[in-house]
Structures are given as structure tokens and as C-alpha cells.
Design a protein around this motif. Sequence first.
Motif, PDB file in Angstrom:
ATOM      1  N   HIS A  13    -110.947  68.070  83.927  1.00 55.09           N
ATOM      2  CA  HIS A  13    -110.427  66.820  83.967  1.00 55.09           C
ATOM      3  C   HIS A  13    -108.980  67.076  84.160  1.00 55.09           C
ATOM      4  O   HIS A  13    -108.231  66.203  84.773  1.00 55.09           O
ATOM      5  N   THR A  14    -108.935  68.318  84.119  1.00 51.37           N
ATOM      6  CA  THR A  14    -106.844  68.528  83.949  1.00 51.37           C
ATOM      7  C   THR A  14    -106.877  69.431  85.796  1.00 51.37           C
ATOM      8  O   THR A  14    -105.892  69.308  86.733  1.00 51.37           O
ATOM      9  N   LEU A  15    -108.219  70.083  86.435  1.00 52.29           N
ATOM     10  CA  LEU A  15    -108.044  70.453  87.567  1.00 52.29           C
ATOM     11  C   LEU A  15    -106.861  72.023  87.617  1.00 52.29           C
ATOM     12  O   LEU A  15    -106.820  72.449  88.735  1.00 52.29           O
ATOM     13  N   LEU A  16    -106.257  72.848  86.635  1.00 53.35           N
ATOM     14  CA  LEU A  16    -106.319  73.854  86.150  1.00 53.35           C
ATOM     15  C   LEU A  16    -107.342  75.177  86.202  1.00 53.35           C
ATOM     16  O   LEU A  16    -108.691  74.665  85.890  1.00 53.35           O
ATOM     17  N   SER A  17    -106.947  76.211  86.898  1.00 48.74           N
ATOM     18  CA  SER A  17    -107.856  77.202  87.565  1.00 48.74           C
ATOM     19  C   SER A  17    -108.523  77.785  85.300  1.00 48.74           C
ATOM     20  O   SER A  17    -107.893  77.934  84.395  1.00 48.74           O
ATOM     21  N   THR A  18    -109.819  78.263  85.517  1.00 46.84           N
ATOM     22  CA  THR A  18    -110.176  78.597  84.355  1.00 46.84           C
ATOM     23  C   THR A  18    -109.905  79.697  83.571  1.00 46.84           C
ATOM     24  O   THR A  18    -109.542  80.476  83.228  1.00 46.84           O
ATOM     25  N   ALA A  19    -108.987  80.062  85.129  1.00 47.39           N
ATOM     26  CA  ALA A  19    -108.921  81.438  84.829  1.00 47.39           C
ATOM     27  C   ALA A  19    -107.289  81.977  84.905  1.00 47.39           C
ATOM     28  O   ALA A  19    -106.523  83.023  84.336  1.00 47.39           O
ATOM     29  N   TYR A  20    -106.756  81.187  85.580  1.00 45.55           N
ATOM     30  CA  TYR A  20    -105.188  81.461  85.790  1.00 45.55           C
ATOM     31  C   TYR A  20    -104.274  80.189  85.248  1.00 45.55           C
ATOM     32  O   TYR A  20    -104.096  79.193  86.211  1.00 45.55           O
ATOM     33  N   ASP A  21    -103.241  80.368  84.332  1.00 44.80           N
ATOM     34  CA  ASP A  21    -103.127  79.051  84.098  1.00 44.80           C
ATOM     35  C   ASP A  21    -101.414  78.317  85.169  1.00 44.80           C
ATOM     36  O   ASP A  21    -100.959  77.428  84.500  1.00 44.80           O
ATOM     37  N   THR A  22    -101.319  79.411  86.156  1.00 41.21           N
ATOM     38  CA  THR A  22    -100.210  78.977  87.130  1.00 41.21           C
ATOM     39  C   THR A  22    -100.990  78.967  88.491  1.00 41.21           C
ATOM     40  O   THR A  22    -100.366  78.817  89.339  1.00 41.21           O
TER      41      THR A  22
END
Length: 419
Positions: A275-284
Motif C-alpha cells: 500500500h505504501t511501497l516502502l521497503s519492508t527492510a529499510y525505512d529510507t
Amino acid sequence: MNRLVILGAGTAGTMVANKLRKKLSERHWAITIVDRDDEHHYQPGYLFVPFGDYTREDIVRSRRHVLHHGINLVYGEIDVVDPERKLVRLDGGLTLDYDYLVIATGTSPRPDETPGMLGDEWHRSIFDFYSLEGAEALATALERFDHGRLVVQICEMPIKCPVAPLEFTFLADAYLRQRGVRDRVEMLYVTPLDGAFTKPVASEHLGGMLDERKVDVVTDFMIERVDQERKVLVSYDEREVPYDVLVTIPVNMGADYLARSGLGDELNYVPVDKHTLLSTAYDTIFAIGDASNAPASKAGSVAHFEVEIFIDNFLQHVAGEPMTGSFDGHANCFVESGDGKALLIDFNYDTEPLPGKYPLPVVGPMSLLEETRANHLGKLAFRQIYWNVLLPGHPVPLPAHMSMRGKHAPEEAERGSAS
């Protein structure tokens, strides 16, 4: 100075760069985008090259030409990403430091993943159209092909633009009919799926269209190898499909640097929150478009709808705020069906393609799951929209989230006709 690095200057990466350059102050944000060369390809155009409708000049433009002022374009092959140190190393040793990274390096055909596919017959009797070179070679082959067995075959899902193999099959049928040789050509559609498409309603409809065109469908075919000497496809369960001309959709995979960087799954796609396309491992790190493992179609429309949601989410994220946007897997795709017609499908994570009208109920003007001239003209018009509206980041009057307005389930249509 905050540093945003975008890997990949294709559809998704270009839209992200152009839209964020308008939103982020040049005094406070440096935006760098990386790709191997200066050729931006309009990939949906590959489909039309084998039939002589598009040429290289219609499809390729300069990457620099489609990027806004204030975006630093760096040419080079990506060697590795070090997410702990927040840097990208390119071949040759150049390093780029980042505060935030957007991965948009897409997916590519990998014929080397199937034993026997590459070799002397590659681009002689075995072709792909997911590369411009392959599409151009196929155009030459189809021009002289007037009898025998034409096989369209998908190696493995997921693939870029899942409807493209069907579109090619429909267009090839029309092309051969127009040349007066269709009755001398046997056509087969070979797929690892249990039907023509991944969604039941659309699969039944599209499968019916193949039946109407006398295209035999071979389902559940998991290819093990290609026997070039005998011109035969061999599956893991030892079924064989002979061919004279093979049009294959090779295994599609993400970029190899993602494996070297420990950022990819078994197919080199970046695991993200869908839903957000943010990596599941790194928040950058975010992954956009075909580069992520989000269970949406790998298609240009998905990249567009993702980016619409992503931009505000990114601005919230870098400001330390919760991301409020949620991508729903929205995709819509024109499906060329030959003879100057096309149909349109519109769906998301939870809702399969349904019949109806798009984007407005009743008036459309596009028809869903129905072959029309208007849909075909919409497909052709999209090339100009792509270059002049989508890539520059101009607003498009279509909702990023899928709407049920104008759609109806088949049973609703049956109840309506019975009343």
C-alpha cells in the motif's frame, strides 16, 4: 541538503523525479536519477513493431529530454546498493550517497533463465517482443512467414504487461488474415496459467476470443527447456509443443544489483508494503513500478497510479509524519484485439476486471471487456499522453484509486436482462 537518489529513469522513475522536483525546494533537496544510457523507450510500443505500425523513431527519445531542470542525470551501470551506509556504487567506482532511495529499475526479460532458449535460433526462429531488438527481428520474420505453426508462449509469471501476450496473439491473427495466409498457419497460445488470464471473468472472456480466432490454448504448461534442434518446447511434466516460429515471453526478473545488494527476492523484486511501497527492510528505501514485489500488474498504468499515491506519502514520510495514502493495486489496460478494435480492463488488488463503462458510468466513452473502435483509438492516443502528460508529471483527470462506478458483475447483468 537532503539527497534523493532514484535508480532507473524509465516510466516510474521519471514520473517520480519530475513530480518531486516540483514539490521539493532545490535549495534543500538534490535529486539524482541513474540509468545506463540516454534512451527512454516507450515500451508499450514494442507490441506494434512486429506488424510494421511503429518504428524505433516512434518509441525512443532522450532521457534528458523528458526530465525537468534541476534533476541530475547520471549514466552508469549499478554495481551495488549499501543500505546500511546509504550509498550506491556504480561500475567504475563512482559512489552516490543518499538520504532516501527510490528503486525504479523495473523488470527485464531473461531468456538465459530457460535452458535452450538462447543459441543459434535466438531471433531466427525464436523471438521475443519485450525488447526493441526482439520486436524488430520478429517483424522481419513475420513478413516472410506464410505457413506452419506459430506458438506464443509464456515462461513464468509475473511478467511485464500481463495482457501483452494476448494482444500479440490477436494482432498476429489479424495480420495473417490480412495477408491471406491465416488458413495455412496453426496458432497456439501456451501458458503456465490454467486459463487465458489471471482473473476468472477476464480469463473466460479472453479465452473465448482465442476460441473465436481458432487459437488453441495449452494451459498449465511449465516450461523446462527449449529443444532448438527439434524445434520443440518441453515442459516439466514432459509434454511437448512443436513450433516453426516461437514467440516467447521469457522469465521476467528485476535487476541483478538487487540480488548483490541483498534487497531482492528470488526474482530480484524488492519486498515492499503493497500500500505504501516502502521497503519492508529499510525505512529510507521505496520501490516503485515493476521493481517491487507488490502483487499488482507490472504495467505502466500501475506505475502511474502508484506514483500519484507515492508523492504525498513521500512528503509525509520525510517530514516524520504517518503516510496516509494507500495504493489499492489499481490497473487499467487496453487490450488490442486486431482489426482496429481493443477492449479495456480495470481492476485492483481486490476486484477483478468487470464489464461496464470507463471512466464515467453509462457514457464511458471506453467500454470494459468489450471490443470497440474507441478503445483502440484510446490505446493509440496513449503514446502522446505518455510523452506529453504522464512523464512530465502533469495532472491526469483519472482517479488513482479504482472506482466501482460504471461496473457490474456478470450476475447483475443477467438479473437485469431477465427482469
